[in-house]
Design an enzyme around this catalytic site. Structure first.
Site, PDB file in Angstrom:
ATOM      1  N   ASP A  24       0.416  -1.586   0.177  1.00 31.37           N
ATOM      2  CA  ASP A  24      -0.149   0.145   0.115  1.00 31.37           C
ATOM      3  C   ASP A  24       0.953   1.130  -0.134  1.00 31.37           C
ATOM      4  O   ASP A  24       0.210   2.252   0.992  1.00 31.37           O
ATOM      5  CB  ASP A  24      -1.210   0.289   1.127  1.00 31.37           C
ATOM      6  CG  ASP A  24      -1.771  -1.481   1.411  1.00 31.37           C
ATOM      7  OD1 ASP A  24      -2.585  -2.023   0.117  1.00 31.37           O
ATOM      8  OD2 ASP A  24      -2.700  -1.070   2.738  1.00 31.37           O
ATOM      9  N   LYS A  86      -7.206  -4.095  -2.635  1.00 37.01           N
ATOM     10  CA  LYS A  86      -8.133  -4.664  -1.410  1.00 37.01           C
ATOM     11  C   LYS A  86      -8.668  -3.319  -0.545  1.00 37.01           C
ATOM     12  O   LYS A  86      -8.518  -2.376  -0.974  1.00 37.01           O
ATOM     13  CB  LYS A  86      -7.171  -4.727  -0.760  1.00 37.01           C
ATOM     14  CG  LYS A  86      -5.746  -4.598  -0.380  1.00 37.01           C
ATOM     15  CD  LYS A  86      -4.682  -5.272   0.787  1.00 37.01           C
ATOM     16  CE  LYS A  86      -3.972  -4.397   1.272  1.00 37.01           C
ATOM     17  NZ  LYS A  86      -4.795  -3.613   2.869  1.00 37.01           N
ATOM     18  N   CYS A 119      -2.430  -2.428   8.526  1.00 33.33           N
ATOM     19  CA  CYS A 119      -1.927  -3.346   7.108  1.00 33.33           C
ATOM     20  C   CYS A 119      -0.489  -4.270   7.311  1.00 33.33           C
ATOM     21  O   CYS A 119      -0.932  -5.302   7.233  1.00 33.33           O
ATOM     22  CB  CYS A 119      -2.001  -2.551   5.649  1.00 33.33           C
ATOM     23  SG  CYS A 119      -3.716  -1.500   5.421  1.00 33.33           S
TER      24      CYS A 119
END
Length: 202
Positions: A24, A86, A119
């Site tokens: 990310d 996601k 995450c």
């Protein structure tokens, strides 16, 4: 095979048993994450090493429609890697887990990206629950706040993750100067990595 598994459980990195996860590192995070540029720089060093050593790479993007695409400084496009969208925080999505099933030799995951306490943390715990050794590259992971980053690393260590650095991981994967691509590996780490605030803020 048993000997190789025992080595990974002792924190030894072996290229054929490893995969790199890049989590990310997107446009909208660039101004809010501590040491974002430095984290991307170190993650890119890991990516370069993975390409040389033929280590599989997974890259994700959290809700890219709202948070943007992976920053171009992280050279996933040049590496031919298509990021996976996601909305879950964990990278342990069905397509990622299916891909890992197709690589039964992989038992160790090198983890870079953001945010350390969200995450990265949830991915690492999910991977540990599935029996993987997890190597959190601490100078390639960050959060918006120093406290979140610090205590994420503490929690992950308590959960059996290995905490290591970019240079240490890359050299561990090379194994020694006898490696046929050592000159290329050495070039990646020849210059000392950037300050990512770990010593001054931890």
């Amino acid at each position: 095979m048993a000997a190789t598994k025992a080595l990974s459980q002792l924190g030894k990195l072996i290229p054929k048993n490893s995969a790199l996860f890049l989590c990310d590192m997107q446009d909208k995070f660039a101004t809010s994450i501590k040491y974002f540029n430095e984290i991307v720089f170190n993650s890119n060093r890991m990516l370069q090493a993975a390409r040389i050593l033929e280590i599989p790479v997974v890259c994700t993007e959290q809700y890219p429609k709202g948070l943007g695409k992976t920053v171009p400084e992280l050279e996933v496009v040049a590496a031919g890697i298509t990021p996976i969208d996601k909305t879950l925080f964990s990278m342990c999505l069905d397509p990622v887990l299916e891909d890992l099933k197709s690589k039964p030799n992989v038992d160790s995951i090198l983890l870079c990206g953001i945010e350390a306490h969200v995450c990265i943390q949830q991915t690492a715990i999910d991977l540990r629950a599935r029996g993987f050794q997890v190597f959190v590259i601490v100078d390639a992971c960050s959060s918006r706040g120093h406290a979140e980053r610090k205590y994420a690393f503490s929690l992950l260590k308590q959960n059996g993750c290995w905490l290591t650095t970019t240079e240490s991981a890359i050299l561990a994967l090379a194994g020694g100067s006898h490696h046929p691509h050592f000159k290329q590996i050495q070039a990646i780490i020849k210059k000392e990595g950037p300050d990512t605030g770990l010593l001054s803020k931890m």
